[in-house]
Each structure stands twice: as C-alpha cells, then as structure tokens.
Write an enzyme that holds these catalytic residues in place. Sequence first.
Site, PDB file in Angstrom:
ATOM      1  CD  GLU A 139      -3.049  -0.997   0.207  1.00 30.89           C
ATOM      2  OE1 GLU A 139      -3.033  -0.030  -0.575  1.00 30.89           O
ATOM      3  OE2 GLU A 139      -3.926  -1.881   0.170  1.00 30.89           O
ATOM      4  NE  ARG A 154      -4.003   2.590  -0.406  1.00 32.10           N
ATOM      5  CZ  ARG A 154      -5.260   2.492   0.030  1.00 32.10           C
ATOM      6  NH1 ARG A 154      -5.911   3.574   0.387  1.00 32.10           N
ATOM      7  NH2 ARG A 154      -5.855   1.313   0.127  1.00 32.10           N
ATOM      8  CG  ASP A 202      -6.202  -6.512  -7.571  1.00 36.53           C
ATOM      9  OD1 ASP A 202      -5.129  -6.695  -6.959  1.00 36.53           O
ATOM     10  OD2 ASP A 202      -7.130  -5.810  -7.108  1.00 36.53           O
ATOM     11  CD  GLU A 207     -11.280  -1.527  -8.000  1.00 32.39           C
ATOM     12  OE1 GLU A 207     -10.300  -1.362  -7.248  1.00 32.39           O
ATOM     13  OE2 GLU A 207     -12.462  -1.299  -7.654  1.00 32.39           O
ATOM     14  CB  THR A 259      -2.345  -0.618  -9.625  1.00 32.50           C
ATOM     15  OG1 THR A 259      -3.508  -1.377  -9.323  1.00 32.50           O
ATOM     16  CG2 THR A 259      -1.599  -0.285  -8.340  1.00 32.50           C
TER      17      THR A 259
END
Length: 583
Positions: free
Chosen positions: A203, A207, A337, A471, A557
């Site tokens: 993360e 991010r 994913d 998404e 992403t």
Amino acid sequence: MSHDSGFLLQFTSHKLSALHSSYSLSAIQNATSKLQAAVKEIKRQQGKQQHIIQIAADNDIQLIEASPLPDPPVTHSPTQTPSPSPLTLDQLDVNNSAGAFHIQNKLDPTEDFSATGLDKKRRLVKEAAVHSWKAYEEHAWGMDELQPITQDGRESLGGIGATIVDSLDTLWLMGLDDEFSRAREWVSTSLKCNSSRRISLFETNIRVVGGLIGAFELTADHMFLDKAVECVNLMLPVFHTSSSGIPNNQVTLKQTGKKTPRLHGSLVSLAEYGSFGVEFYALTQRTGNASYAEAAENIYRWLHERFPGQGLLPTRLNRNRGTFTGMKTYTLGAMADSYYEYLLKMWLLKGQKDEMYRSMWENSMDEMMTKLMNVSVGGLLYVGLIQQNTMFMPRLEHLTCYLPGNLALGVAYGAVNGSKADHYMAVAKNLTYSCWQMYERMPVGLAPEMVWFHPTDDMQAGSNANQLRPEVLESFFYMWRFTGDVVYQQWAWQIFLAFEKFSKVESGYAGLEDVMAVPPVHDNVMQSFWLAETLKYLYLLFSPPDLLPLDKWLLSTEAHPISLQPSLRSSLKPASEHIVPLV
C-alpha cells in the site's frame, strides 16, 4: 477425516510413549507438537470448506468442480501452456441478458453529453473533489483517511498521510491550485516514511511512492522525486531478506539500531509482492539508480523461471520457503489483481521490448478465459475464481472489474493481434457490461463488493458493502478512450449521480454498508483511493482525450500518471476495429 483426528492423536501419543526408550523426550514432544499442528490445520481447512458449502446452500449457489489447475511446477524445463478455446463473438453478445432482472436505474435519454454538457459534468465532479478535500483538511489533516460520519481521521495505512499523497495528481489535474499548494507543503515538511508503526509495503508503494512519482511527472518538482527516493531507500532492504527477493508485506520501516526494518509474518499475496514493478522501474528511469528496478524485476524473473509457461498463480506464498500454500486460490481479483495488471504495464513501460512480461500477461489472460471465465444463466459474462485448488466459485468481484480496461489496453498496444485481439476486445466489452450491471441492478445504483451468479436467479449481491471503489470506472475510461462510445460516459454519469445521492454526507463521502438497503447506512470511511482514483477517472471520462492521452501516459494501479518514453508513444493504435458495437 476430522472425526478421526482425536483418535489419531491418542493413538499416536500412545505409540510415541512406547518408543520413549529409543527417542529423546524432546524429540517425541516435537513430533507430537508437529502432528497436533497438522491436525489443527486439517480441521481449519475442513471448517473453511464447510463454511463455503453452507454459504452456498444458504444462498442457493451451485458449487462447480472446476478442471484442476496444476500445481506450479518447480522446474526449469518448459511446460506446455494450454491453448485457449474462446467463446465466439456471437456467444459474447451483451444483448443476451434475457431480461432476467428488472433494471433499477434507466438512463436519461435527454441527458446532455455534448461538449457543453460534459463541461458541466466535469465541474460537478470537481465540486465533489473540493467537498471531499475540504472535509479531509478540516477533520483529518495529516492522517491517512477521513472518517466522515464521526468527523475525525484514522491511521489505517501506518500514519503516512496517505490521502494527501494519494490525491496530489488529482488536485493538480483538476486545477485546484490552493489545495495542491497546501498538500505540497505538508509533503515537504511532514511526510516521513520511516514510521514506527507497522505498514503495508504494497500500500505504501502504490499510494505514497506512486503518488509522489505522479506529482513529479506533472509538475517537474524535484521535491516529490526526492521524497519518493527517500521512501524507497527505506523499503529496499526488505527485498534482500529472502533468497527469492520477495519482501515481507507487513514491516516497520523505522530503524532502531538495526540495519534492516522489522519484518512481520512470512505469508504474502500475489498482489502484495507482484506490484512494485511500475513504480520502481519508473524511479530507476528518473534517477538512474538501477537498484530500484532490479529489486522489483527480480521477483518477476524468479516467478518466470520457477513456473515457466504458467499464467495463473496461486494467491498466497510463503516467502521464506518460496512455496505456495497448500489450499490454493486462483483469481484475478482480491490479493492478485495488480500483479496481472502490471505484467502488461511493465511491458509498456519498458518500450514493448521485454517479451517476458508480454508473454506472462498473455498466458495469464488465456488461462483466465479457459479456467475462470463463465457466462451466467442470464447471459452475463463474468470472471470467477477457484478455491480449495479445484472448486470454481461463480462470483464476480468489483476488484476484478479493472480487467476489461487492462485487456483493451493490451489490444490497443498490440500485445495480442488478429483473431485473438478480436476475442480479447469482445471479452472486454462484455465484461465491462457485466460490471456495469453490478451497479444498475442494485436498489441504490451502487455496486457491492461482490456478486454471485445463481443457477436460476442470475446476478445477486454477495458482499453488500460499497467502498467507493474505482475499478468499474477505470474500465469505462479505457473503453471510452479506445472506442469513443458515449455509452461509457453515460454509465459513469449514472454512477456519479448515485454517489451524490447516497454517499455524499456533510463532511465528505462515505462508503455504504449495504447497497440493498434504502436508505443505506454509511460505513464512516472515505478511502484515499476515492480522490486518487474514483474521482480522477470520473473527471477524465468527462474531459477531452488530450488530458493524459494514452499514447503518452501510463496510469499505475492507483491511477498515478507516469509519462511514457518517446520511443513508445507512436505504438498505440486504434482498438475500435476489434469492438462489436453496443446496441
């Protein structure tokens, strides 16, 4: 076997005590402990399977025994990749839904999608961003995420100001100069990646590191690049704590007299260890320091060499042993994913010159279509998952809905060609439609985390929460850019209106606990990806295509923009020739 486990322990303990004269007490105790742990694991797995079966029975869901995926071969010799047997374009017709459900939210035929109408929609999305940011600044400044109902903040990502860094490029793209300036000042003076709290390396990368690189790309402000380097330099030692180069995900980066960060646990998911490539390679491109790209790329090479020719991989890995867990799950959704997403994007970022990434992506997509893809009784194409090694679960996760956009991106850049490209785009179109139905068929017009496909009733909400996820809008964005079809903008607008009606609160926006409840109950979280991704994709959907054109920019992403090298910019080709028009 569980009903015999007590007897097994008693019998074995008796046998071990009889051998006391031949073996040391510590050896016997150690063997008994291992046996007890094994039996406990058997009971846990059997309980998990019974829980799945009970859920299925309670919801009238048919569990299908899938054709088994082979265990990843621990070998360096090539293995044969199964050839896809794709459905025909006629079979993948979105008009095949047969009216199985009453559609809750009809499109307004009078809605204006002219240049003037789109400008108005873009301004309303911008207002939503301002409302979100103002609430965050007022109630949670410097904290990871806003809690809009209680009007305070939470440190859900290790106390690294995640919402600020994640939102930087969104603020800049929307022309929110004052908000961006205050965010920049906080990053410059207060962002510290050497947190004493436990953080997720994954993360933090997507991010924070991604957010800093995206801000640098748009502004050329080297403060952002320096901060990204500072953070990644703290992360790098974690990649050198296993022979495979696979890092722990849960770590404490603050070093207190130690040369390496503190590590927590040994199990990591495919997404957690397979999603560093884009950010780390981009950082190498911009700094000239090869160690960043090497750390990330060593993981992909290790997987490629250890499991040659295999596309789908299990979701959980013991990084210390370099082996996957016994009961394997195969999915393109949660815990996997962004690994599959980044196979394609690494090929693009490296100038379409590294065949390893393209072939790994193609093998994965082919196996997805033969192993995980299905069509519901109502004609909706979906991508499910396999649990317990062979059990196919007929469900579609919201997290999987990035996939149509990823397929379309691969076709547009020529990762596949000819009839296979036609098929990939047909899958992308139809899967996008199914993802849209996750919204349109819910009473509040917002999607749950997951839907089940029943043998008689077709799509039904499964995990009913909505977490403001991006998404589906992400795939709308790619499909609109590559086809020019206004229907994707129409669908996106309906989703935005639903967010405005049901998620907007006095202080920001909140997720919903149950999309089937009217009125819904809010969950008290404004996720950092709401500003970073969801609102950004909405803004881009209503903006001219020359804002972040896809022949010049790659989106990570977390939707952070990374500029492509000039040599790649001429490679993008129209994908509309592969599209069967929506009616």
